[in-house]
Design a protein around this motif. Structure first.
Motif, PDB file in Angstrom:
ATOM      1  N   ASP A  60      -9.539  23.717  -7.397  1.00 11.86           N
ATOM      2  CA  ASP A  60      -8.876  24.506  -6.588  1.00 11.86           C
ATOM      3  C   ASP A  60      -8.825  24.331  -5.206  1.00 11.86           C
ATOM      4  O   ASP A  60      -9.837  23.984  -4.751  1.00 11.86           O
ATOM      5  CB  ASP A  60      -9.068  25.946  -6.971  1.00 11.86           C
ATOM      6  N   TYR A 117     -10.577  37.018  -2.730  1.00 13.44           N
ATOM      7  CA  TYR A 117     -10.141  36.440  -3.710  1.00 13.44           C
ATOM      8  C   TYR A 117     -10.954  36.654  -5.103  1.00 13.44           C
ATOM      9  O   TYR A 117     -12.097  37.082  -4.848  1.00 13.44           O
ATOM     10  CB  TYR A 117      -9.997  34.934  -3.903  1.00 13.44           C
ATOM     11  N   LYS A 118     -10.117  36.684  -6.206  1.00  7.29           N
ATOM     12  CA  LYS A 118     -11.094  36.790  -7.396  1.00  7.29           C
ATOM     13  C   LYS A 118     -11.473  35.416  -8.085  1.00  7.29           C
ATOM     14  O   LYS A 118     -10.508  34.622  -8.152  1.00  7.29           O
ATOM     15  CB  LYS A 118     -10.508  37.763  -8.139  1.00  7.29           C
ATOM     16  N   VAL A 120     -11.551  33.136 -11.082  1.00  5.90           N
ATOM     17  CA  VAL A 120     -11.381  33.260 -12.526  1.00  5.90           C
ATOM     18  C   VAL A 120     -11.398  32.040 -13.053  1.00  5.90           C
ATOM     19  O   VAL A 120     -11.841  31.148 -12.461  1.00  5.90           O
ATOM     20  CB  VAL A 120      -9.624  33.599 -12.621  1.00  5.90           C
ATOM     21  N   ASN A 121     -11.274  31.991 -14.691  1.00 13.48           N
ATOM     22  CA  ASN A 121     -11.472  30.782 -15.310  1.00 13.48           C
ATOM     23  C   ASN A 121     -13.097  30.177 -14.966  1.00 13.48           C
ATOM     24  O   ASN A 121     -13.316  28.853 -14.919  1.00 13.48           O
ATOM     25  CB  ASN A 121     -10.820  29.694 -14.747  1.00 13.48           C
ATOM     26  N   LYS A 125     -11.099  28.906 -10.497  1.00 17.14           N
ATOM     27  CA  LYS A 125      -9.725  29.065  -9.970  1.00 17.14           C
ATOM     28  C   LYS A 125      -9.909  30.350  -9.014  1.00 17.14           C
ATOM     29  O   LYS A 125     -10.936  31.287  -9.339  1.00 17.14           O
ATOM     30  CB  LYS A 125      -8.682  29.172 -10.821  1.00 17.14           C
ATOM     31  N   GLU A 127      -7.921  33.615  -7.413  1.00 16.66           N
ATOM     32  CA  GLU A 127      -6.691  34.598  -7.506  1.00 16.66           C
ATOM     33  C   GLU A 127      -6.790  35.614  -6.279  1.00 16.66           C
ATOM     34  O   GLU A 127      -7.496  36.163  -5.973  1.00 16.66           O
ATOM     35  CB  GLU A 127      -7.018  35.422  -8.770  1.00 16.66           C
TER      36      GLU A 127
END
Length: 329
Positions: A60, A117-118, A120-121, A125, A127
């Protein structure tokens, strides 16, 4: 340069100049022929990249806005979000701090931001959650007891997660000049100052207070630091020195806040600093500016060593003596 092209054009040629400027910005010139672009004073470009360390591919990529310089990054779990509705652990949060229109010397900045940011995956990634503005340079960030510690200029602040931005819970204003790093262990916070060496701060959670209880008597222009144990910290300065500083065994971090200043008249330490002073265990002159320090074990079952890297690309190792017989004589 593109902005100068638009400004220099007349009213009739303004539209054509804007098209030429856009084409100029979008054109990718080969660096082997034209060289890498050189930014002007106060001009920055930063990206945040999530990479697979084994395969080396990019998972990312987040590009910051124009003239924002990323300074530090940290990953943490907030205590208020640890357990989800099914009892599973919530994904960690990733922060990085950026500065707008930063000029290094003399230091000036239009403002700072903390991006949340969070992950994820499975951490592949990012978020976006929110963006928090701060008034000074946020040069240091570290997770701390389910919250996050941020050094904003010379202010040490603890933030908690909010819905629209980070929520400031407490701050300490007794750091001398500029916080250039944060190290935490238990309820202790070790703050390297850019000019005044190390400052030990105790956090009282019940009273929600940060209290300075020890510091160093030697001025050091600290560039990096790492913890060795509960009472010992290793650091480096911009003049190429590595030092190990330790608190005495009788150090008491259960100190109380003194808002009236009456107690400070009788319990004031050397040089009007903290009442307790750290001891210098070792000084070693590397000869190059050290940028990073890390305590690690290079071989399984081996003794721990201190690995450092320098500004010119050097990598060195400091190994402690386990017996006096290695000293020679």
């Amino acid at each position: 340069m593109a902005e100068e092209m638009v400004e220099a054009a007349g009213e009739d040629e303004r539209e054509l100049a804007a098209e030429m400027a856009a084409a100029f910005l979008n054109e990718n010139l080969p660096e082997s022929i034209f060289g890498s672009p050189k930014a002007g004073n106060g001009q920055w470009a930063s990206v945040i990249r999530v990479m697979n360390p084994i395969q080396g591919n990019t998972l990312d990529l987040v590009q910051l806005e124009q003239n924002e310089a990323a300074f530090s990054v940290a990953v943490c779990r907030f205590s208020m979000l640890r357990a989800g509705p099914t009892g599973s652990y919530c994904p960690g949060m990733c922060w990085w701090e950026s500065l707008k229109d930063l000029i290094l010397n003399p230091r000036s900045v239009a403002g700072g931001f903390v991006y949340t940011y969070k992950l994820v995956n499975s951490g592949e990634k990012l978020e976006f959650l929110h963006k928090t503005s701060v008034e000074d340079v946020p040069a240091a960030i570290a997770p701390f007891q389910g919250r996050v510690l941020i050094g904003v200029g010379k202010l040490l602040r603890v933030y908690d997660l909010g819905k629209k931005k980070l929520l400031r819970k407490r701050e300490n204003k007794h750091i001398a000049n500029y916080i250039c790093g944060i190290q935490t262990i238990g309820h202790r916070v070790i703050v390297p100052d850019v000019q005044e060496s190390f400052i030990w701060v105790s956090y009282k959670r019940n009273e929600n207070q940060f209290i300075v209880f020890a510091d160093d008597t030697y001025p050091r222009w600290v560039t990096t630091a790492t913890l060795l144990d509960y009472n010992t910290v290793a650091g480096a300065d911009k003049f190429g020195n590595i030092c190990v500083v330790r608190l005495p065994p009788n150090t008491n971090d259960e100190v109380a806040e003194d808002p009236t200043g009456n107690k400070a008249l009788w319990d004031r330490g050397l040089l009007n600093g903290a009442s307790q002073k750290a001891e210098v265990i070792m000084n070693y002159h590397v000869g190059e500016t050290v940028l990073s320090l890390q305590k690690t074990t290079l071989i399984p079952g081996g003794s721990e060593s201190l690995v450092y890297t320098t500004l010119s690309g050097g990598i060195g190792i400091l190994v402690s003596f386990t017996s006096h017989k290695f000293l020679g004589g």
